[in-house]
Design a protein around this motif. Structure first.
Motif, PDB file in Angstrom:
ATOM      1  N   PRO A 113      48.426  50.969  41.397  1.00 19.57           N
ATOM      2  CA  PRO A 113      48.514  49.845  42.364  1.00 19.57           C
ATOM      3  C   PRO A 113      47.762  48.708  41.768  1.00 19.57           C
ATOM      4  N   ALA A 114      46.489  48.852  41.128  1.00 22.21           N
ATOM      5  CA  ALA A 114      45.695  47.872  41.027  1.00 22.21           C
ATOM      6  C   ALA A 114      46.200  47.073  39.751  1.00 22.21           C
ATOM      7  N   LEU A 142      44.520  28.825  41.422  1.00 21.95           N
ATOM      8  CA  LEU A 142      45.038  29.674  40.379  1.00 21.95           C
ATOM      9  C   LEU A 142      44.141  30.337  39.409  1.00 21.95           C
ATOM     10  N   GLY A 143      43.012  30.386  39.763  1.00 24.25           N
ATOM     11  CA  GLY A 143      41.853  31.015  38.865  1.00 24.25           C
ATOM     12  C   GLY A 143      41.849  32.565  39.357  1.00 24.25           C
ATOM     13  N   ASP A 144      40.809  32.996  38.512  1.00 23.58           N
ATOM     14  CA  ASP A 144      40.684  34.568  38.643  1.00 23.58           C
ATOM     15  C   ASP A 144      40.375  35.039  39.933  1.00 23.58           C
ATOM     16  N   ALA A 145      39.461  34.027  40.891  1.00 24.89           N
ATOM     17  CA  ALA A 145      39.093  34.644  42.119  1.00 24.89           C
ATOM     18  C   ALA A 145      40.442  35.162  43.070  1.00 24.89           C
ATOM     19  N   ALA A 146      41.389  34.469  42.904  1.00 20.45           N
ATOM     20  CA  ALA A 146      42.678  34.867  43.703  1.00 20.45           C
ATOM     21  C   ALA A 146      43.334  36.107  43.107  1.00 20.45           C
ATOM     22  N   LYS A 147      43.306  36.392  41.972  1.00 18.93           N
ATOM     23  CA  LYS A 147      43.676  37.660  41.056  1.00 18.93           C
ATOM     24  C   LYS A 147      42.642  38.605  41.535  1.00 18.93           C
ATOM     25  N   ILE A 148      41.537  38.668  41.745  1.00 19.00           N
ATOM     26  CA  ILE A 148      40.490  39.762  42.006  1.00 19.00           C
ATOM     27  C   ILE A 148      40.588  40.102  43.525  1.00 19.00           C
ATOM     28  N   THR A 149      40.759  38.779  44.339  1.00 21.32           N
ATOM     29  CA  THR A 149      41.086  39.022  45.821  1.00 21.32           C
ATOM     30  C   THR A 149      42.149  39.859  46.151  1.00 21.32           C
ATOM     31  N   ILE A 157      49.117  42.392  37.126  1.00 20.04           N
ATOM     32  CA  ILE A 157      50.278  42.064  36.330  1.00 20.04           C
ATOM     33  C   ILE A 157      51.156  41.026  36.937  1.00 20.04           C
ATOM     34  N   ALA A 158      51.428  41.283  38.146  1.00 18.50           N
ATOM     35  CA  ALA A 158      51.968  40.281  39.163  1.00 18.50           C
ATOM     36  C   ALA A 158      51.204  38.910  39.163  1.00 18.50           C
ATOM     37  N   ALA A 159      49.915  38.951  39.320  1.00 25.92           N
ATOM     38  CA  ALA A 159      49.252  37.899  39.448  1.00 25.92           C
ATOM     39  C   ALA A 159      49.183  37.173  38.141  1.00 25.92           C
ATOM     40  N   GLU A 160      48.902  37.883  36.993  1.00 23.36           N
ATOM     41  CA  GLU A 160      48.663  37.187  35.606  1.00 23.36           C
ATOM     42  C   GLU A 160      50.122  36.497  35.437  1.00 23.36           C
ATOM     43  N   ALA A 194      40.726  42.497  27.121  1.00 24.15           N
ATOM     44  CA  ALA A 194      39.429  42.106  27.715  1.00 24.15           C
ATOM     45  C   ALA A 194      39.415  41.151  28.789  1.00 24.15           C
ATOM     46  N   SER A 195      40.511  40.248  29.040  1.00 27.38           N
ATOM     47  CA  SER A 195      40.761  39.369  30.275  1.00 27.38           C
ATOM     48  C   SER A 195      41.106  40.154  31.391  1.00 27.38           C
ATOM     49  N   SER A 196      42.112  40.993  31.213  1.00 27.41           N
ATOM     50  CA  SER A 196      42.804  41.968  32.242  1.00 27.41           C
ATOM     51  C   SER A 196      41.661  43.041  32.579  1.00 27.41           C
ATOM     52  N   MET A 197      40.836  43.619  31.815  1.00 30.85           N
ATOM     53  CA  MET A 197      40.195  44.702  32.085  1.00 30.85           C
ATOM     54  C   MET A 197      39.013  43.931  32.763  1.00 30.85           C
ATOM     55  N   THR A 198      38.376  43.019  32.583  1.00 31.05           N
ATOM     56  CA  THR A 198      37.153  42.065  33.049  1.00 31.05           C
ATOM     57  C   THR A 198      37.534  42.035  34.921  1.00 31.05           C
ATOM     58  N   LEU A 199      38.734  41.498  34.759  1.00 28.58           N
ATOM     59  CA  LEU A 199      39.328  41.417  36.161  1.00 28.58           C
ATOM     60  C   LEU A 199      39.568  42.524  37.279  1.00 28.58           C
ATOM     61  N   LEU A 200      40.097  43.668  36.344  1.00 26.81           N
ATOM     62  CA  LEU A 200      40.605  44.764  37.088  1.00 26.81           C
ATOM     63  C   LEU A 200      39.357  45.625  37.367  1.00 26.81           C
ATOM     64  N   LEU A 201      38.262  45.730  36.554  1.00 27.09           N
ATOM     65  CA  LEU A 201      37.053  46.757  36.963  1.00 27.09           C
ATOM     66  C   LEU A 201      36.321  45.602  37.624  1.00 27.09           C
TER      67      LEU A 201
END
Length: 272
Positions: free
Chosen positions: A204-205, A135-142, A210-213, A76-83
């Motif tokens: 690639p997404a 280090l939050g989700d914003a950087a991963k989404i960006t 995965i690299a960010a996590e 759920a955590s990964s799919m939320t960020l990815l989508l």
């Protein structure tokens, strides 16, 4: 008959598609059996029983400390960020791609910078994003947005440029404005092609996520893989990798079905 003209029917196509997967399964089973026969405690190629037990533990049993089902929470955590990131990328790419491809002034202004910026390795920007955004989700989404949007913009712009020039000329002759041409002539033809481009960016997404996590996260599929690697827990890592692959495949399948249902004319033209 030339091999070029040999086309398998649906049954044979399905059987041929299964062959490589069957070969990989047999190769893994043999390799695992050989290594476990030499060393029953070997962790490099775990047996299927140990992987099944690991999946049961992570997916079907709540964690003793937190009380959550780790595999589903990670998913759920990964799919939320990815989508979320892909939705942002698609919106930006659609707007700027059409503008760059349709308007010569926009193409001359932003085309070169998009082309150059798309060559920057997104993972090289990850430390910068963590420094600037934390280090939050914003950087991963960006990171995912940067890694996918620029390539999508280039693809959309190229697809717009490939549209028959006669269509644009006829629309102008009928009195259509630039806004109307973009919405009623260009957009309907670009959407199915954008879906193809997004399908190519799913892999690639996932890589960027995965690299960010792996670097900074407290949940997620990539986080879990890199957390258990210190214990050489291949019985966890391999099922997680298979699960990520299945999720990516299901995303691709959903996009293909969407393209087929929403744009049947495009599928018919491609088949022809």
């Amino acid at each position: 008959m030339r091999l070029l003209n040999l086309k398998p029917d649906r049954t044979w196509s399905f059987a041929l598609a299964l062959l490589p997967f069957l070969a990989l399964l047999i190769a893994y089973t043999m390799g695992s059996a050989i290594r476990l026969a030499e060393n029953p405690n070997d962790k490099l190629l775990p047996g299927f029983n140990s992987m099944v037990e690991a999946v049961k533990h992570y997916a079907l049993q709540p964690d003793a400390r937190s009380g959550i089902y780790l595999m589903w929470n990670d998913t759920a955590s990964s799919m939320t960020l990815l989508l979320s990131a892909l939705a942002i990328s698609i919106l930006i790419a659609l707007v700027f791609g059409i503008m760059i491809g349709l308007l010569p002034v926009m193409g001359a202004t932003f085309g070169p910078v998009v082309a150059v910026m798309s060559m920057v390795p997104p993972l090289a920007l990850l430390p910068i994003l963590f420094i600037i955004m934390g280090l939050g989700d914003a950087a991963k989404i960006t990171l995912i947005v940067i890694g996918t949007t620029l390539k999508l913009i280039r693809d959309v712009a190229l697809r717009v440029g490939d549209l028959p020039r006669e269509q644009l000329i006829k629309a102008q002759t009928l009195g259509a404005s630039t806004w109307q041409i973009g919405l009623r002539v260009v957009l309907p033809q670009i959407l199915p092609r954008l879906i193809d481009a997004v399908r190519l960016e799913i892999g690639p997404a996932w890589l960027f996520l995965i690299a960010a996590e792996a670097i900074a996260a407290d949940s997620g599929l990539g986080y879990r893989i890199f957390l258990v690697r210190r214990y050489l827990a291949m019985d966890v890592i391999i099922p997680y990798v298979i699960w990520i692959t299945l999720l990516a495949f299901l995303m691709d399948l959903a996009l293909r079905l969407l393209q087929r249902r929403a744009f049947p004319w495009f599928a018919g033209a491609r088949a022809a």
